[in-house]
Design an enzyme around this catalytic site. Structure first.
Site, PDB file in Angstrom:
ATOM      1  N   VAL A  44       0.815  -1.198   0.000  1.00 27.80           N
ATOM      2  CA  VAL A  44       0.000   0.000   0.000  1.00 27.80           C
ATOM      3  C   VAL A  44       0.860   1.264   0.000  1.00 27.80           C
ATOM      4  CG1 VAL A  44      -0.133   0.147   2.531  1.00 27.80           C
ATOM      5  CG2 VAL A  44      -2.020   1.042   1.145  1.00 27.80           C
ATOM      6  N   LYS A  45       2.104   1.143   0.415  1.00 27.14           N
ATOM      7  CA  LYS A  45       2.978   2.314   0.524  1.00 27.14           C
ATOM      8  C   LYS A  45       3.336   2.915  -0.836  1.00 27.14           C
ATOM      9  CE  LYS A  45       3.388   2.429   5.033  1.00 27.14           C
ATOM     10  NZ  LYS A  45       2.892   3.569   5.804  1.00 27.14           N
TER      11      LYS A  45
END
Length: 450
Positions: A44-45
């Site tokens: 998700v980063k």
């Protein structure tokens, strides 16, 4: 429809929702997993990394030919390295030494310069991840410090992308949003959007390791990467990330390391989903929440990253055995059998005086104690990460002026066969770990022939 992108940056996001069928069997409310491990960098980063870099370009703090610098547990560094490679920047990342070897290899594969620093340091220590990264940025010409913990573009990435995706994918039916708290960007940004678009109907639940301070823990070390907030006892001021907006959350669910790891492995074996342990923790919490709901509710949980980054940890039986996360098979005596009725280990705080240490030995009758970092709690954590050495009763006979602290004792997991554990560890004493914490200290003569 075929998706064609002009660069890898356009491929960030648009991740699917996957219903959890087998692991959620018998639960009335449907639980859907947001598969963030399908981003280009595997987490998700990537969303935050893209937003932060593009914002820095717009405001002029990152210029052509510049250097991206960040302190990270790995995933944000990977995302930044991908964006930097595509945009023509160098990348320097500082990571704590508990970061998995798999993540370090991925960072280097993308061309990032990786600097490993001890993870168990006070925030003010020059070697602390954030302090070292900031100093490198200050000393490197053309460098920009991403600072995901306090960068407003981090939560904004999820206001702009993750939240709208979830609302559209569920056709506005989502009632509960569950996500781990790391920097706080994912849970805060997505949660804020969902609350706004639903007129406050969506409940936002943050997920935290049991010992993390976000959920009220003592801040002692835990084993799930990329989630929670560790607090060194020597830290002068405990600063929480500005990316974490506590007012967005309706509740925090605390999940133990074992529960997180077991759920992580169950997702792979029952759902075919290979995720990291922070995702396992989030799913464990989401299932807990969903059990109290009905078919009219819909729970969405975020799986932040891929289990491929943790093959040497959470999916390695040897690692799990050594750290006390696997129990015995019942076919051979294991360390857990040996210490089943044993008392907790004698504990001496690192700041104790010689007289106080003697009191511990007199009270417990122990021959050896573990020396741990002091924590402001009623009971010592006994987390393996807090243990800094050992202390032997006999070494106090000469009336030393300071505690004669010896090296940390070799350790074995409660599920390890007794003979194998002592053969591997060596030494006359062994610290027995259960779920990563010292359960007891045992001498070799009691369990093995000389």
């Amino acid at each position: 429809m075929t998706h064609v992108y002009e660069s890898v940056l356009d491929a960030v996001g648009h991740t699917p929702l996957i219903r959890l069928n087998r692991i959620g069997e018998g639960i009335g409310a449907p639980v859907y997993l947001k598969a963030e491990f399908l981003n280009p960098g595997g987490s998700v980063k990537d969303r935050a990394a893209r937003h932060m870099v593009l914002a820095a370009e717009r405001d002029g703090t990152l210029r052509p030919g510049g250097v991206v610098v960040e302190g990270t547990s790995g995933n944000t560094g990977i995302g930044l390295a991908i964006v930097a490679a595509q945009r023509g920047y160098r990348t320097i990342v500082v990571v704590p030494d508990k970061t998995s070897a798999d993540k370090l290899a991925v960072l280097r594969a993308y061309g990032a310069e990786v600097i490993v620093t001890p993870g168990g340091l006070p925030r003010e220590d020059p070697g602390h991840v954030s302090q070292l990264a900031r100093r490198i940025a200050d000393e490197t010409p053309g460098a920009w410090f991403a600072n995901q913990y306090d960068n407003p573009a981090n939560p904004q990435a999820h206001v702009d992308t993750t939240g709208p995706e979830l609302w559209e994918q569920t056709a506005g039916r989502v009632t509960h949003y569950v996500a781990g708290i790391g920097t706080g960007g994912t849970v805060s940004g997505t949660g804020a959007y969902l609350k706004r678009v639903s007129d406050g109907r969506v409940r936002v639940i943050g997920v935290d390791p049991e010992s993390s301070t976000y959920g009220g823990g003592d801040g002692s070390p835990y084993y799930v990467e990329s989630i929670g907030h560790y607090l060194h006892p020597g830290t002068v001021e405990d600063l929480w990330p500005q990316s974490f907006h506590t007012d967005v959350l309706d509740a925090v669910e605390r999940v133990g390391d074992r529960d997180a790891i077991e759920t992580t492995r169950a997702l792979a074996r029952q759902e075919g989903l290979l995720v990291g342990a922070s995702g396992g923790a989030a799913v464990a919490a989401a299932l807990r929440v969903a059990r109290g709901l009905g078919p009219g509710d819909l729970v969405v949980v975020v799986a932040p990253d891929s289990g491929r980054n943790y093959l040497s940890k959470y999916f390695d039986d040897g690692w799990l055995l050594r750290n006390g996360f696997l129990d015995g098979t019942g076919t051979r005596p294991v360390l857990g059998d040996l210490v089943a009725g044993a008392p907790a280990p004698a504990v001496v705080p690192a700041t104790a005086s010689v007289a106080q240490a003697r009191e511990v030995f007199d009270r417990t009758g122990a021959e050896v104690a573990i020396v741990v970092l002091d924590r402001a709690s009623t009971a010592p954590s006994r987390s393996a990460g807090d243990v800094i050495g050992a202390l032997f009763r006999d070494d106090l006979k000469e009336d030393p002026e300071r505690l004669p602290v010896a090296a940390v004792l070799p350790a074995g997991g409660a599920g390890e066969p007794v003979d194998e554990a002592f053969a591997r560890a060596g030494g006359d004493w062994l610290a027995v770990l259960h779920d990563g914490r010292v359960r007891a200290v045992v001498p070799r003569p009691l369990v093995a022939s000389p």
